[in-house]
Design a protein around this motif. Structure first.
Motif, PDB file in Angstrom:
ATOM      1  N   VAL A 121     -11.400   2.036  -1.659  1.00  0.00           N
ATOM      2  CA  VAL A 121     -10.910   1.978  -3.044  1.00  0.00           C
ATOM      3  C   VAL A 121     -11.186   3.319  -3.712  1.00  0.00           C
ATOM      4  O   VAL A 121     -12.237   3.934  -3.503  1.00  0.00           O
ATOM      5  CB  VAL A 121     -11.580   0.845  -3.854  1.00  0.00           C
ATOM      6  CG1 VAL A 121     -11.156  -0.511  -3.321  1.00  0.00           C
ATOM      7  CG2 VAL A 121     -13.102   0.971  -3.840  1.00  0.00           C
ATOM      8  N   TYR A 177      -6.376  -1.480  -3.033  1.00  0.00           N
ATOM      9  CA  TYR A 177      -7.261  -1.021  -1.964  1.00  0.00           C
ATOM     10  C   TYR A 177      -6.420  -0.579  -0.768  1.00  0.00           C
ATOM     11  O   TYR A 177      -5.254  -0.968  -0.616  1.00  0.00           O
ATOM     12  CB  TYR A 177      -8.246  -2.113  -1.539  1.00  0.00           C
ATOM     13  CG  TYR A 177      -7.606  -3.304  -0.853  1.00  0.00           C
ATOM     14  CD1 TYR A 177      -7.443  -3.347   0.527  1.00  0.00           C
ATOM     15  CD2 TYR A 177      -7.166  -4.401  -1.594  1.00  0.00           C
ATOM     16  CE1 TYR A 177      -6.853  -4.426   1.162  1.00  0.00           C
ATOM     17  CE2 TYR A 177      -6.576  -5.491  -0.982  1.00  0.00           C
ATOM     18  CZ  TYR A 177      -6.429  -5.506   0.403  1.00  0.00           C
ATOM     19  OH  TYR A 177      -5.844  -6.579   1.022  1.00  0.00           O
ATOM     20  N   PHE A 180     -14.357  -3.897  -4.893  1.00  0.00           N
ATOM     21  CA  PHE A 180     -13.824  -3.885  -6.260  1.00  0.00           C
ATOM     22  C   PHE A 180     -14.961  -3.849  -7.278  1.00  0.00           C
ATOM     23  O   PHE A 180     -14.899  -3.125  -8.278  1.00  0.00           O
ATOM     24  CB  PHE A 180     -12.953  -5.113  -6.503  1.00  0.00           C
ATOM     25  CG  PHE A 180     -11.595  -5.037  -5.859  1.00  0.00           C
ATOM     26  CD1 PHE A 180     -10.879  -3.855  -5.823  1.00  0.00           C
ATOM     27  CD2 PHE A 180     -11.022  -6.167  -5.284  1.00  0.00           C
ATOM     28  CE1 PHE A 180      -9.630  -3.778  -5.233  1.00  0.00           C
ATOM     29  CE2 PHE A 180      -9.772  -6.104  -4.693  1.00  0.00           C
ATOM     30  CZ  PHE A 180      -9.071  -4.908  -4.662  1.00  0.00           C
ATOM     31  N   ARG A 230     -16.467  -0.364  -7.179  1.00  0.00           N
ATOM     32  CA  ARG A 230     -15.561   0.588  -7.834  1.00  0.00           C
ATOM     33  C   ARG A 230     -15.725   0.524  -9.351  1.00  0.00           C
ATOM     34  O   ARG A 230     -15.831   1.557 -10.027  1.00  0.00           O
ATOM     35  CB  ARG A 230     -14.119   0.257  -7.474  1.00  0.00           C
ATOM     36  CG  ARG A 230     -13.075   1.107  -8.186  1.00  0.00           C
ATOM     37  CD  ARG A 230     -11.722   0.450  -8.150  1.00  0.00           C
ATOM     38  NE  ARG A 230     -11.740  -0.841  -8.842  1.00  0.00           N
ATOM     39  CZ  ARG A 230     -10.757  -1.732  -8.784  1.00  0.00           C
ATOM     40  NH1 ARG A 230      -9.690  -1.511  -8.050  1.00  0.00           N
ATOM     41  NH2 ARG A 230     -10.851  -2.868  -9.460  1.00  0.00           N
TER      42      ARG A 230
END
Length: 257
Positions: free
Chosen positions: A210, A194, A244, A247
C-alpha cells in the motif's frame, strides 16, 4: 537515467563520473576488474584508473589482495546509514512497522520509489523461519514488486509510460513484462487500494503493498510478504486489513512532512 543524463545545471565531469562509478559498484556486489568496469562505464582506461585509485585512497572503493579488482568501500555504507538514520519518514514509521509485524507475523518492508526501482528503507523479519529477508538499501524493479506497483499507481498513466520501457525485465515466469498490461493492473490497484505481487519478484512468495499518502504522488509504501504455502484466504484478508490500518497510522504520523 544516469547521472550524466540528468537535466538541469551544468555538471562537472569528474563529479559525474565519480557518482556513476559508485552507482556501478553499488548495483554490482563483489569485486570487478578494471576491464570489467571500463566495459560498463566506457571511460578511458587511464582516467578510470586514476579515479579508482583516488576513490580507494579515500575509502569509497576497495581493492582485493592483488590490487587489481575493485568493489564498493566502507564509506559508502556510512553515507547510506546516515541517510536512513536521518530520514524523518523512517523514524516516524518505526512504531507502525513494529505493530504491523506483530499483527501479521510476516516480513514487513518500508520502501521508496527511486526512478524505475524501489529502495528498501526498513524491514521487520518474519516470526517464521524463512530465507533471508530483503536488506535495507536493496533496489528492486518497481514493476515486479507490490511496493512498486502501489507507488506507480499514484502516478498518471502517461507518467508511467514515460518512466518505464515498453518491455519490462522478467524476474520470474510470473513477472508482468508488458508495460500496457502493467498499466491495466495499476487501474485495479487504484480501485482496491492495494497492490499484489504473486511470485512476480521471487518464486514462492506473495507480497501485498500500500502507498502511504502523505504526499501526492506517493513516495513511500508499506508491504507484507507471505510464502505462498502459508497464504490462506483468511490470512490474506488479515494481511490486507493490517496493511490498511498501518497505512492510515503512518499517513497520520507523517502528515506534517
Amino acid at each position: 537515467m544516469s547521472a550524466s543524463e540528468t537535466p538541469g545545471a551544468p555538471q562537472v565531469k569528474s563529479a559525474v563520473r565519480t557518482v556513476e562509478l559508485l552507482e556501478f559498484f553499488a548495483g554490482r556486489p563483489g569485486m570487478h576488474s578494471l576491464a570489467d568496469v571500463q566495459a560498463s562505464v566506457g571511460y578511458p582506461k587511464s582516467s578510470l584508473y586514476m579515479l579508482l585509485r583516488t576513490l580507494v585512497e579515500l575509502g569509497w572503493v576497495e581493492t582485493d589482495a592483488t590490487g587489481t579488482r575493485y568493489g564498493i568501500g566502507v564509506r559508502a555504507l556510512l553515507v547510506g546509514t546516515s541517510y536512513i538514520d536521518g530520514d524523518e519518514v523512517v523514524a516516524a514509521a518505526r512504531p507502525t512497522l513494529d505493530r504491523l509485524s506483530d499483527d501479521t507475523t510476516e516480513t514487513i518492508h518500508l520502501a521508496r520509489l527511486d526512478g524505475t526501482n524501489v529502495v528498501y528503507l526498513a524491514t521487520r523479519a518474519s516470526e517464521h523461519y524463512l530465507r533471508p529477508f530483503t536488506r535495507v538499501g536493496r533496489r528492486l524493479p518497481a514493476h515486479s514488486t507490490s511496493l512498486g506497483k502501489a507507488l506507480l499507481a499514484t502516478h498518471p498513466d502517461e507518467q508511467v509510460r514515460r518512466l518505464l520501457p515498453e518491455k519490462l525485465e522478467r524476474l520470474t515466469e510470473h513477472t508482468i513484462t508488458d508495460r500496457e498490461r502493467l498499466i491495466e493492473e495499476l487501474h485495479e490497484v487504484r480501485e482496491r487500494g492495494y497492490a499484489v505481487d504473486r511470485e512476480e519478484n521471487t518464486l514462492g512468495l506473495s507480497c501485498f503493498g500500500v502507498a502511504v499518502p502523505y504526499r501526492t504522488p506517493a513516495r513511500d509504501a508499506l508491504s507484507c510478504s507471505v510464502p505462498v504455502a502459508r497464504l490462506t484466504p483468511a490470512h490474506e484478508q488479515l494481511v490486507k486489513e493490517a496493511l490498511f490500518d498501518a497505512r492510515d497510522r503512518l499517513a497520520m504520523a507523517t502528515r506534517h512532512l
